[in-house]
Design an enzyme around this catalytic site. Structure first.
Site, PDB file in Angstrom:
ATOM      1  N   HIS A  12      21.100 -16.312  -9.713  1.00 22.26           N
ATOM      2  CA  HIS A  12      21.180 -16.661 -11.148  1.00 22.26           C
ATOM      3  C   HIS A  12      22.436 -17.486 -11.435  1.00 22.26           C
ATOM      4  CE1 HIS A  12      22.778 -12.228 -11.473  1.00 22.26           C
ATOM      5  NE2 HIS A  12      23.800 -13.029 -11.260  1.00 22.26           N
ATOM      6  N   HIS A  59      28.129 -10.223 -16.481  1.00 25.33           N
ATOM      7  CA  HIS A  59      29.369 -10.760 -15.910  1.00 25.33           C
ATOM      8  C   HIS A  59      30.465 -10.778 -16.969  1.00 25.33           C
ATOM      9  CE1 HIS A  59      25.887 -12.481 -13.830  1.00 25.33           C
ATOM     10  NE2 HIS A  59      26.628 -12.579 -12.746  1.00 25.33           N
ATOM     11  N   HIS A 193      28.234 -15.507  -1.928  1.00 23.32           N
ATOM     12  CA  HIS A 193      29.317 -16.194  -2.643  1.00 23.32           C
ATOM     13  C   HIS A 193      30.514 -15.291  -2.836  1.00 23.32           C
ATOM     14  CE1 HIS A 193      26.994 -14.455  -6.031  1.00 23.32           C
ATOM     15  NE2 HIS A 193      27.814 -14.904  -6.952  1.00 23.32           N
ATOM     16  N   GLU A 240      25.929  -8.793  -5.146  1.00 22.50           N
ATOM     17  CA  GLU A 240      24.831  -8.792  -6.128  1.00 22.50           C
ATOM     18  C   GLU A 240      23.461  -8.695  -5.472  1.00 22.50           C
ATOM     19  OE1 GLU A 240      26.860 -11.756  -9.504  1.00 22.50           O
ATOM     20  OE2 GLU A 240      25.225 -12.471  -8.258  1.00 22.50           O
TER      21      GLU A 240
END
Lengths: 280, 131
Positions: A12, A59, A193, A240
């Site tokens: 996302h 977030h 990431h 995630e």
């Protein structure tokens, strides 16, 4: 009766929402990334899910450090896009399905998952970017959404085993819902990431690929991976990816992989995308 | 018994755990306030004065003024909160992230375009760093 017919996994990445919002997603520069969703966009037009149970993490937008629910379910009528610090995304308000949300909440809590119930919240790119990847720029989103929010920002995130088990509990809940609706479950976030430190920018294509390979038939093995391995191999924010296991757990034993896409990089991130049909 | 922290041997990485969350609580709540346009304006008009609304340490406040993200991470800042400062001044997340590495923003983006930083040599402290 309600039925879970398919699962979607997708990163996302906020930049991709931005690129869609400024009408650049069809340019040559971005084609290699977005063309990986062409299949899914056509497929979902035929599938027409009534509701998507959308698993994502906030977030630091709807939630700050005051309260950090590990697993939460949205039970609101609708969810407005959040201003993440540079204005809210110009996307439709997300429509909830309060009947189904409360049904899942009651069923899942009684199965042993003590979900936090959220009756009002805004939703950030974690929830709206997957909708944009799948539906582009509609006037209104073509399905209702039940948000399942997972904490992956503050260590520890829930374990893979708990994520699979939550998926299974959601599956049970939907199997006992008496409306005749088509439900999909989406797992979002990841893949590799890391946005901080001297090691920022880590991308582990082999690890991500192995995760995608095992998701269909060896997900119980994936469920045993501790968070430290996600961090070590795919970066702090790579954690995630564990949320995809909620989606997988919700699909039942037999699935068929019908589409896959992987691209490096989107800004700091490896993008992964998979579509699994539920075969049971 | 001390909390188990099996991730401490990962190089160049700070995991935002309970210890960091406690250290950075006020810093992160200050960052969160920058979600609102009027607060962003007030912050840029008088950075120190604005931050004084939170019981942050002097070290944290100075690191915010210096935009020293590496320091802020060590002082309990969480990256999703910290980028609210840099985004408010129009900096891309990738640029902000690059400031914590030994690369310029252009070099960092070039590395990402070439497939990102390899995990090889970057899994355990003491392994050879591998750009």
């Amino acid at each position: 009766m309600a039925k879970i017919t398919a699962g979607v996994g997708t990163s996302h990445v906020p930049l991709l929402g931005r690129i869609i919002d400024i009408n650049q997603s069809k340019t040559d520069d971005w084609k290699p990334i977005f063309s990986g969703y062409d299949f899914t966009r056509e497929w979902i037009k035929n599938e027409k899910p009534d509701v998507v149970v959308l698993v994502y993490n906030d977030h630091a937008n709807a939630f700050d450090m005051t309260m950090i629910p590990t697993f939460a379910i949205g039970c609101a009528e609708s969810y407005a896009p959040a201003d993440e610090g540079y204005g809210a995304r110009p996307v439709p308000v997300v429509q909830g399905d309060q009947d189904l949300s409360w049904h899942i909440a009651q069923s899942v809590i009684q199965q042993g998952f003590d979900l936090t119930i959220i009756n009002q919240m805004e939703v950030d790119h974690g929830l709206t970017v997957p909708l944009s990847m799948m539906f582009d720029q509609p006037e209104a989103w073509p399905c209702k959404v039940v948000p399942i929010m997972v904490n992956t920002v503050v260590y520890p995130a829930p374990s893979g085993e708990r994520c699979v088990a939550l998926g299974k509990a959601i599956r049970n809940a939907i199997a006992s819902y008496d409306k005749d609706i088509n439900v999909q479950v989406w797992g979002t976030g990841g893949m590799s990431h890391q946005l901080l430190g001297a090691r920022a920018g880590i991308i582990n294509r082999d690890w991500d690929t192995a995760f995608l390979d095992k998701l269909s038939n060896d997900y119980e093995e994936l469920a045993k991976i501790p968070q430290t391995e996600y961090i070590r191999e795919t970066g702090t924010e790579g954690s995630e990816t564990v949320m995809w296991l909620i989606m997988r757990g919700a699909l039942g034993e037999n699935v068929k992989e019908i589409h896959r896409h992987y691209h490096v990089p989107i800004s700091n991130t490896a993008l992964g995308h998979i579509v699994l049909s539920a075969e049971d | 018994m001390a909390l188990d922290k099996p991730y401490q041997d990962i190089p160049g990485t700070t995991v935002f755990d309970g210890e960091m969350a406690r250290k950075g609580f006020h810093l992160n709540q200050f960052c969160m306030s920058l979600q609102k346009e009027e607060n962003r304006k007030a912050f840029f008009a008088d950075e120190l004065g604005y931050m004084n609304q939170w019981p942050m340490s002097e070290e944290q406040k100075q690191a915010v003024i210096d935009r020293d993200l590496t320091k802020l991470i060590s002082l309990g800042g969480n990256i999703y909160y910290l980028v609210k400062i840099t985004m408010a001044q129009g900096m891309s997340v990738a640029h902000a992230v690059s400031m914590m590495t030994d690369m310029s923003p252009d070099e960092y983006l070039e590395m990402m375009k070439n497939g990102g930083r390899s995990p090889d040599g970057n899994r355990y402290v003491g392994e050879q760093q591998n750009g």
